[in-house]
Design a protein around this motif. Structure first.
Motif, PDB file in Angstrom:
ATOM      1  N   LEU A 166       0.833  -1.203   0.000  1.00 49.01           N
ATOM      2  CA  LEU A 166       0.000   0.000   0.000  1.00 49.01           C
ATOM      3  C   LEU A 166       0.868   1.254   0.000  1.00 49.01           C
ATOM      4  CD1 LEU A 166      -2.686   1.458   0.167  1.00 49.01           C
ATOM      5  CD2 LEU A 166      -2.679   1.084   2.646  1.00 49.01           C
ATOM      6  N   GLY A 167       1.906   1.274   0.844  1.00 48.65           N
ATOM      7  CA  GLY A 167       2.777   2.440   0.884  1.00 48.65           C
ATOM      8  C   GLY A 167       3.461   2.692  -0.453  1.00 48.65           C
ATOM      9  N   THR A 168       3.933   1.611  -1.091  1.00 51.26           N
ATOM     10  CA  THR A 168       4.606   1.746  -2.385  1.00 51.26           C
ATOM     11  C   THR A 168       3.646   2.245  -3.452  1.00 51.26           C
ATOM     12  OG1 THR A 168       6.166  -0.020  -1.825  1.00 51.26           O
ATOM     13  CG2 THR A 168       5.881   0.498  -4.162  1.00 51.26           C
ATOM     14  N   ARG A 169       2.462   1.661  -3.514  1.00 51.90           N
ATOM     15  CA  ARG A 169       1.477   2.052  -4.534  1.00 51.90           C
ATOM     16  C   ARG A 169       1.049   3.503  -4.364  1.00 51.90           C
ATOM     17  NH1 ARG A 169      -1.787  -2.249  -6.252  1.00 51.90           N
ATOM     18  NH2 ARG A 169      -3.112  -0.694  -7.268  1.00 51.90           N
ATOM     19  N   LEU A 170       0.862   3.934  -3.138  1.00 52.55           N
ATOM     20  CA  LEU A 170       0.442   5.311  -2.897  1.00 52.55           C
ATOM     21  C   LEU A 170       1.511   6.300  -3.361  1.00 52.55           C
ATOM     22  CD1 LEU A 170      -1.245   5.005   0.615  1.00 52.55           C
ATOM     23  CD2 LEU A 170      -2.383   5.568  -1.534  1.00 52.55           C
ATOM     24  N   ARG A 171       2.757   6.000  -3.105  1.00 49.51           N
ATOM     25  CA  ARG A 171       3.820   6.910  -3.541  1.00 49.51           C
ATOM     26  C   ARG A 171       3.923   6.940  -5.062  1.00 49.51           C
ATOM     27  NH1 ARG A 171       5.910   8.570   1.056  1.00 49.51           N
ATOM     28  NH2 ARG A 171       5.981   7.133   2.834  1.00 49.51           N
ATOM     29  N   GLU A 172       3.616   5.827  -5.717  1.00 49.82           N
ATOM     30  CA  GLU A 172       3.608   5.808  -7.177  1.00 49.82           C
ATOM     31  C   GLU A 172       2.489   6.671  -7.750  1.00 49.82           C
ATOM     32  OE1 GLU A 172       5.377   1.240  -7.757  1.00 49.82           O
ATOM     33  OE2 GLU A 172       3.238   1.669  -8.010  1.00 49.82           O
ATOM     34  N   LEU A 173       1.412   6.850  -6.968  1.00 48.53           N
ATOM     35  CA  LEU A 173       0.266   7.632  -7.441  1.00 48.53           C
ATOM     36  C   LEU A 173       0.400   9.124  -7.150  1.00 48.53           C
ATOM     37  CD1 LEU A 173      -2.701   5.279  -6.434  1.00 48.53           C
ATOM     38  CD2 LEU A 173      -1.790   5.681  -8.723  1.00 48.53           C
ATOM     39  N   LEU A 174       1.396   9.517  -6.399  1.00 54.56           N
ATOM     40  CA  LEU A 174       1.540  10.927  -6.037  1.00 54.56           C
ATOM     41  C   LEU A 174       1.588  11.856  -7.256  1.00 54.56           C
ATOM     42  CD1 LEU A 174       3.955  10.808  -2.970  1.00 54.56           C
ATOM     43  CD2 LEU A 174       1.640  11.743  -3.027  1.00 54.56           C
ATOM     44  N   PRO A 175       2.308  11.503  -8.352  1.00 57.93           N
ATOM     45  CA  PRO A 175       2.304  12.405  -9.517  1.00 57.93           C
ATOM     46  C   PRO A 175       0.920  12.612 -10.120  1.00 57.93           C
ATOM     47  CG  PRO A 175       4.133  10.857  -9.659  1.00 57.93           C
ATOM     48  CD  PRO A 175       3.274  10.389  -8.532  1.00 57.93           C
ATOM     49  N   LEU A 176       0.032  11.616 -10.007  1.00 59.32           N
ATOM     50  CA  LEU A 176      -1.311  11.739 -10.585  1.00 59.32           C
ATOM     51  C   LEU A 176      -2.170  12.754  -9.839  1.00 59.32           C
ATOM     52  CD1 LEU A 176      -2.353   8.060 -11.462  1.00 59.32           C
ATOM     53  CD2 LEU A 176      -1.730   9.900 -13.038  1.00 59.32           C
ATOM     54  N   VAL A 177      -1.893  12.935  -8.551  1.00 60.22           N
ATOM     55  CA  VAL A 177      -2.750  13.818  -7.743  1.00 60.22           C
ATOM     56  C   VAL A 177      -2.047  15.132  -7.406  1.00 60.22           C
ATOM     57  CG1 VAL A 177      -4.078  11.916  -6.759  1.00 60.22           C
ATOM     58  CG2 VAL A 177      -1.976  12.661  -5.630  1.00 60.22           C
ATOM     59  N   ALA A 178      -0.847  15.328  -7.928  1.00 59.18           N
ATOM     60  CA  ALA A 178      -0.104  16.552  -7.622  1.00 59.18           C
ATOM     61  C   ALA A 178      -0.886  17.785  -8.087  1.00 59.18           C
ATOM     62  CB  ALA A 178       1.264  16.514  -8.301  1.00 59.18           C
ATOM     63  N   GLY A 179      -1.055  18.739  -7.194  1.00 56.48           N
ATOM     64  CA  GLY A 179      -1.719  19.996  -7.529  1.00 56.48           C
ATOM     65  C   GLY A 179      -3.231  19.954  -7.536  1.00 56.48           C
ATOM     66  N   MET A 180      -3.844  18.776  -7.307  1.00 55.22           N
ATOM     67  CA  MET A 180      -5.307  18.709  -7.295  1.00 55.22           C
ATOM     68  C   MET A 180      -5.866  19.419  -6.064  1.00 55.22           C
ATOM     69  SD  MET A 180      -6.268  14.801  -8.485  1.00 55.22           S
ATOM     70  CE  MET A 180      -7.990  15.146  -8.067  1.00 55.22           C
ATOM     71  N   PRO A 181      -6.957  20.181  -6.220  1.00 54.23           N
ATOM     72  CA  PRO A 181      -7.583  20.822  -5.063  1.00 54.23           C
ATOM     73  C   PRO A 181      -8.396  19.801  -4.263  1.00 54.23           C
ATOM     74  CG  PRO A 181      -8.881  21.250  -7.019  1.00 54.23           C
ATOM     75  CD  PRO A 181      -7.656  20.499  -7.482  1.00 54.23           C
ATOM     76  N   PRO A 182      -8.776  20.122  -3.045  1.00 53.89           N
ATOM     77  CA  PRO A 182      -9.655  19.221  -2.284  1.00 53.89           C
ATOM     78  C   PRO A 182     -10.942  18.947  -3.051  1.00 53.89           C
ATOM     79  CG  PRO A 182      -8.763  20.928  -0.864  1.00 53.89           C
ATOM     80  CD  PRO A 182      -8.382  21.306  -2.258  1.00 53.89           C
ATOM     81  N   LEU A 183     -11.512  17.757  -2.858  1.00 56.94           N
ATOM     82  CA  LEU A 183     -12.746  17.384  -3.548  1.00 56.94           C
ATOM     83  C   LEU A 183     -13.898  18.287  -3.104  1.00 56.94           C
ATOM     84  CD1 LEU A 183     -12.616  13.476  -3.439  1.00 56.94           C
ATOM     85  CD2 LEU A 183     -11.643  15.049  -5.120  1.00 56.94           C
ATOM     86  N   ASP A 184     -14.846  18.475  -4.002  1.00 56.49           N
ATOM     87  CA  ASP A 184     -16.009  19.313  -3.725  1.00 56.49           C
ATOM     88  C   ASP A 184     -17.241  18.426  -3.658  1.00 56.49           C
ATOM     89  OD1 ASP A 184     -17.620  21.458  -3.268  1.00 56.49           O
ATOM     90  OD2 ASP A 184     -17.640  22.175  -5.333  1.00 56.49           O
ATOM     91  N   VAL A 185     -17.378  17.705  -2.552  1.00 50.81           N
ATOM     92  CA  VAL A 185     -18.533  16.836  -2.340  1.00 50.81           C
ATOM     93  C   VAL A 185     -19.095  17.110  -0.957  1.00 50.81           C
ATOM     94  CG1 VAL A 185     -17.763  14.993  -3.891  1.00 50.81           C
ATOM     95  CG2 VAL A 185     -17.066  14.956  -1.491  1.00 50.81           C
TER      96      VAL A 185
END
Length: 413
Positions: free
Chosen positions: A262-281
Motif C-alpha cells: 500500500l505504501g509503495t502504490r500510494l507513492r507511485e500515485l503521487l504524480p497523478l494527484v499533484a496539484g489537485m484541489p480538495p474534492l467538492d462533495v
C-alpha cells in the motif's frame, strides 16, 4: 500539577484525554517525553498488568520513523503508563476538524507514511487494531512532504490489544472505533494485519471526502454497513487511486494489500494527484430533512452548533473535546440477524456540493418543482401542436378551389 510516574519520570502538564487515560507532557532522564497514563480502574486490573509485562519487549522493540516509539512501560502502584517519544505537532483529527478535507496529494502522502509504519509493525508481529485520525500525529518540526504535508507518525500501538483481554470483552464485545472497524472484527473473527489496512483505507477516504464511507447514524447501523454495504464512489479522483481504495476496503481480508504494498502504490500515485484541489462533495447525511429534524437537535440551544462528522462518539457522557480522542471502546457484537437486517441498498452516496439530500424536504420540493415545470412544458407543447395543426388546416382550406370543396362534400342520396 506535576506528579511522579515511577522513579524516573515526572508528568508536568496534561496534553489530552481519552477513554483509556490521559496523555501528559513529561520529563525523563533523556529529556521531554509523552506519558500515556491509563485509567486507575485499568491499572488495578492484575490481568492487564500481566499483559503489559508480556507485551513490553514487542512494544519497546518497535522502531520506525513513522511510528511513535514506546520508550518505557511503567507499573508502579496504581500507575500504569506508557512513556513515548514526544512529537511536536498535532493529530490528524485536529487537522481534519480545521480543514474538513485535504488535497489528494497531501492525503496520499500522509497515508503512505502511516502505511510504512504499519509495514514495520506487521513485520514485527504487531497489529495496531485502532488506526484512526486521532492516532496519527503530524510532526510540525519535520520537513514538508508532497502537497505540503508534515511527516505522519502512528501512535498508541498495543493499547487496544493490551486492554482487549478475553475476560474484559468476552465473546460479545469488540474493541475499536466503529467507523474504522473491518468487517471481520464485526463478525467476531480475530484481528490480523488486514484490519489495519481496512482502517487506513477508511482514513484515506475520510481525508479525501471529509467523512468516512460507512459512518453516520447509530453505531449499530455503522457496524452493519461495514459487513453488508459496498463503498460509494468518490467523484473527481484518478481511477487508479479509487481502485486502490476499493481493494483495501474489500470485505475479504485476503483481498486487501499488505501495508508495504500500500505504501509503495500510494507513492507511485503521487504524480497523478499533484496539484489537485480538495474534492467538492457533501457528506450524504450532512443535511437532515427539514421535516425530520432529530429530537436531540430540536432540544439543543439555538446558538449551539450541532457537531456533524462521520465518526460516532461511543463514550457515554464524554465531553465533546474528549469524545474524539478515545483510544478504544467496547461494543456488543451484533447478532447475524441484525447484520442481515436490510442494510443493502442504503449506501451513503456522496453528493455534489449544494445538492439536496435524497429524501429530504428540499429534495422533494425540487422534485415537485421539476414535475410542475415538466407538466407546464407538456401543456405548452400540446397547445403549440394544436395551434400548429389548426393553422395548417386553415391554410389548406384557404387555398382550396370550389371544385375541391365539392369533392370533399358528402354525396347526397
Amino acid at each position: 500539577m506535576a506528579r511522579k510516574i515511577g522513579s524516573r519520570y515526572t508528568a508536568n502538564q496534561i496534553l489530552g484525554r481519552g477513554s483509556a487515560g490521559t496523555v501528559w507532557l513529561g520529563e525523563g532522564p533523556e529529556g521531554p517525553v509523552a506519558i500515556k497514563l491509563l485509567r486507575e480502574d485499568l491499572a488495578s486490573d492484575q490481568e492487564l498488568v500481566g499483559r503489559f509485562v508480556q507485551e513490553r519487549t514487542a512494544l519497546l522493540g518497535l522502531e520506525h520513523p513513522n511510528v511513535v516509539s514506546v520508550r518505557d512501560l511503567v507499573v508502579d502502584g496504581n500507575d500504569l503508563a506508557l512513556v513515548m517519544d514526544l512529537v511536536r505537532g498535532t493529530d490528524l483529527r485536529t487537522r481534519l476538524d480545521r480543514d474538513r478535507r485535504l488535497a489528494p496529494e497531501a492525503a496520499v502522502a500522509i497515508v503512505a507514511d502511516v502505511a510504512d509504519g504499519l509495514a514495520a509493525a506487521h513485520a514485527a508481529g504487531v497489529v495496531h487494531r485502532d488506526v484512526k485520525p486521532e492516532n496519527v500525529l503530524l510532526d510540525m518540526q519535520g520537513p514538508l512532504g508532497p502537497g505540503g504535508s508534515h511527516p505522519a507518525l502512528l501512535t498508541d500501538f498495543g493499547v487496544a490489544k493490551l486492554i482487549d483481554s478475553p475476560r474484559r470483552t468476552r465473546a460479545t464485545k469488540i474493541i475499536g472505533t466503529p467507523d474504522y472497524l473491518a468487517p471481520e472484527i464485526v463478525e467476531g473473527l480475530p484481528p490480523r494485519a488486514a484490519v489495519d489496512i481496512y482502517a487506513l483505507a477508511t482514513v484515506l477516504y475520510e481525508l479525501l471526502a471529509g467523512f468516512t464511507p460507512f459512518g453516520g447514524g447509530h453505531p449499530g447501523a455503522v457496524l452493519r454497513r461495514h459487513v453488508t454495504e459496498t463503498v460509494a464512489p468518490l467523484p473527481g479522483i484518478p481511477d487508479e487511486l479509487w481502485q486502490l481504495i476499493v481493494q483495501c476496503l474489500a470485505k475479504a481480508p485476503a483481498s486487501r494489500l499488505r501495508a508495504s504494498e500500500l505504501g509503495t502504490r500510494l507513492r507511485e500515485l503521487l504524480p497523478l494527484v499533484a496539484g489537485m484541489p480538495p474534492l467538492d462533495v457533501d457528506e450524504p447525511d450532512a443535511e437532515p430533512a427539514e421535516d425530520e429534524t432529530p429530537a436531540a437537535e430540536e432540544a439543543a440551544p439555538r446558538d449551539e452548533e450541532v457537531r456533524r462528522r462521520g465518526a460516532v462518539p461511543l463514550v457515554p457522557g464524554a465531553k465533546p473535546a474528549d469524545s474524539n480522542r478515545d483510544t478504544h471502546t467496547s461494543m456488543r457484537v451484533p447478532a447475524p440477524d441484525e447484520l442481515a437486517g436490510g442494510a443493502r441498498g442504503t449506501a451513503r452516496v456522496p453528493r455534489a456540493a449544494g445538492a439536496p439530500r435524497p429524501g429530504s424536504a428540499r429534495h422533494r420540493a425540487v422534485a415537485r418543482r421539476r414535475r410542475v415545470a415538466l407538466g407546464a412544458a407538456a401543456v405548452v407543447l400540446a397547445a403549440a401542436a394544436g395551434v400548429g395543426a389548426w393553422l395548417a388546416t386553415s391554410e389548406d382550406d384557404a387555398g382550396a378551389t370550389p371544385q375541391d370543396m365539392n369533392n370533399t362534400a358528402p354525396a347526397t342520396p
